[in-house]
Enzyme design. Sequence first.
Site, PDB file in Angstrom:
ATOM      1  N   CYS A  18      34.948  37.097  30.879  1.00  0.00           N
ATOM      2  CA  CYS A  18      33.754  37.623  31.449  1.00  0.00           C
ATOM      3  C   CYS A  18      33.264  38.925  30.899  1.00  0.00           C
ATOM      4  O   CYS A  18      34.412  39.987  30.522  1.00  0.00           O
ATOM      5  CB  CYS A  18      33.895  38.099  32.952  1.00  0.00           C
ATOM      6  SG  CYS A  18      33.993  36.388  33.939  1.00  0.00           S
ATOM      7  N   CYS A  25      33.983  42.712  32.257  1.00  0.00           N
ATOM      8  CA  CYS A  25      35.050  42.894  33.096  1.00  0.00           C
ATOM      9  C   CYS A  25      35.965  43.521  32.047  1.00  0.00           C
ATOM     10  O   CYS A  25      36.594  42.989  31.040  1.00  0.00           O
ATOM     11  CB  CYS A  25      35.581  41.801  33.691  1.00  0.00           C
ATOM     12  SG  CYS A  25      37.320  41.647  34.440  1.00  0.00           S
ATOM     13  N   CYS A  70      39.897  46.723  39.320  1.00  0.00           N
ATOM     14  CA  CYS A  70      40.999  46.461  38.700  1.00  0.00           C
ATOM     15  C   CYS A  70      40.698  46.415  37.233  1.00  0.00           C
ATOM     16  O   CYS A  70      39.779  46.013  36.930  1.00  0.00           O
ATOM     17  CB  CYS A  70      41.755  45.172  39.385  1.00  0.00           C
ATOM     18  SG  CYS A  70      42.745  45.646  40.607  1.00  0.00           S
ATOM     19  N   CYS A 106      43.831  38.206  31.597  1.00  0.00           N
ATOM     20  CA  CYS A 106      43.040  37.118  31.992  1.00  0.00           C
ATOM     21  C   CYS A 106      42.364  36.333  30.665  1.00  0.00           C
ATOM     22  O   CYS A 106      42.143  37.087  29.678  1.00  0.00           O
ATOM     23  CB  CYS A 106      41.801  37.803  32.712  1.00  0.00           C
ATOM     24  SG  CYS A 106      40.864  36.350  33.729  1.00  0.00           S
ATOM     25  N   CYS A 156      44.241  44.170  47.640  1.00  0.00           N
ATOM     26  CA  CYS A 156      43.753  43.457  46.632  1.00  0.00           C
ATOM     27  C   CYS A 156      44.945  43.030  45.622  1.00  0.00           C
ATOM     28  O   CYS A 156      45.267  43.963  45.116  1.00  0.00           O
ATOM     29  CB  CYS A 156      42.800  44.255  45.911  1.00  0.00           C
ATOM     30  SG  CYS A 156      41.843  43.159  44.577  1.00  0.00           S
ATOM     31  N   GLU A 195      48.066  45.623  38.343  1.00  0.00           N
ATOM     32  CA  GLU A 195      47.485  46.336  39.484  1.00  0.00           C
ATOM     33  C   GLU A 195      47.088  45.861  40.793  1.00  0.00           C
ATOM     34  O   GLU A 195      46.826  44.560  40.861  1.00  0.00           O
ATOM     35  CB  GLU A 195      45.958  46.974  38.764  1.00  0.00           C
ATOM     36  CG  GLU A 195      45.903  47.751  37.705  1.00  0.00           C
ATOM     37  CD  GLU A 195      44.607  48.117  37.249  1.00  0.00           C
ATOM     38  OE1 GLU A 195      43.661  48.463  38.048  1.00  0.00           O
ATOM     39  OE2 GLU A 195      44.430  48.222  36.119  1.00  0.00           O
TER      40      GLU A 195
END
Length: 352
Positions: free
Chosen positions: A122, A125, A339, A118, A111, A98
Amino acid sequence: MPKTDISSLFPNELEDFLRELSEKEGVKIEKFRASQIFSWLTKGVSDFSEMKNVPASLREVLERNAYIALPKIKTKLVSKIDGTVKYLFELYDGECIESVFMRYEHGNTVCISSQVGCRMGCTFCASTLGGLKRNLTPSEMTGQIIAAQNDTGEKISNVVMMGIGEPLDNFENTIKFLELVNLKEGLNIGMRHISLSTCGICEKIKELADMGTQITLSVSLHAPDGEKRKKLMPIAKKYSLDELMDACRYYTEKTKRRISFEYSMIKGENDTRECAEKLKNLLSGMLCHVNLIPLNRVKERAYEKSERQTIEEFSSVLERAHITVTVRRKLGSDINASCGQLRREHTKDIKA
Ligand code: SAH
């Protein structure tokens, strides 16, 4: 031999590549072709056939030996409120990422993502829910800017690396991306117009500092003490808060640049008066800025965003201690422009 990712090459590397091709294929390729090709790639062609001033025979050689990794628009959402555009891009191998295009007074900003997924974990997220698929190449990072620029028809002057992924977990490609984006003959975006956000990989923060880059470093803090931070961010188990603050101080000393601390406001978790006081003590005297981000609710997660009043009170504790604070203005709220969630929806659809 696998095809070469041609848009990840610096102009001098492109010259070397053409020289190798010339030997391999037994054809003459003039040196000036490198800058012609580089310029087409910066313009955002997605196919060698679009390189009109390059001879057809050379285009064929390129086609056989290289590929153009320009992201393709798969889905595009445009905010009716402020014109923010959110893209789901499809990459060369079918993976999706994205990017978000935003208009600010100081210029157009995009951005971008730095990884497919990832692995930082976290807990609030959306980008980390399916883990890490792979790193993005430098060209897939510049490609997001080029594709957004071509789609909107507007020049992009600022870049924030705050999309999907942890840029410092893809260090080499991120550095090459920063150098590529900075080239006069390329996108020509100055380092001071680029922000990089990290969850806090200390040795890489120090490495960046040693390189003397003039980018703005954003550090995702999200908690004023080690225990709370560990609960929200697994990376805090690897590096203590003291180590992180040392790395940040090292960064500001070396670069003389102010660090921006990101702090997502999560109801009942990190938004109390006590947290504000602790944060004030942690940051007082530092060359820094605090960016409070009202939590963007992710449906797979139980967290809620803090009340407006709580955010204001939190902010004034810091302001009274002369720490500069901003509360992030949310652009594209009708298209959920933060995102990770669009890709997540898309990936789920494929699996279903
Ligand atoms: N890996 C980088 C970039 C991540 S995204 C980093 O950790 O900094 C950019 C910012 O958005 C980070 O501060 C991240 O912690 C924050 N963020 C992620 N999910 C969020 C959410 N649901 N609500 C608010 N902020 C969020």
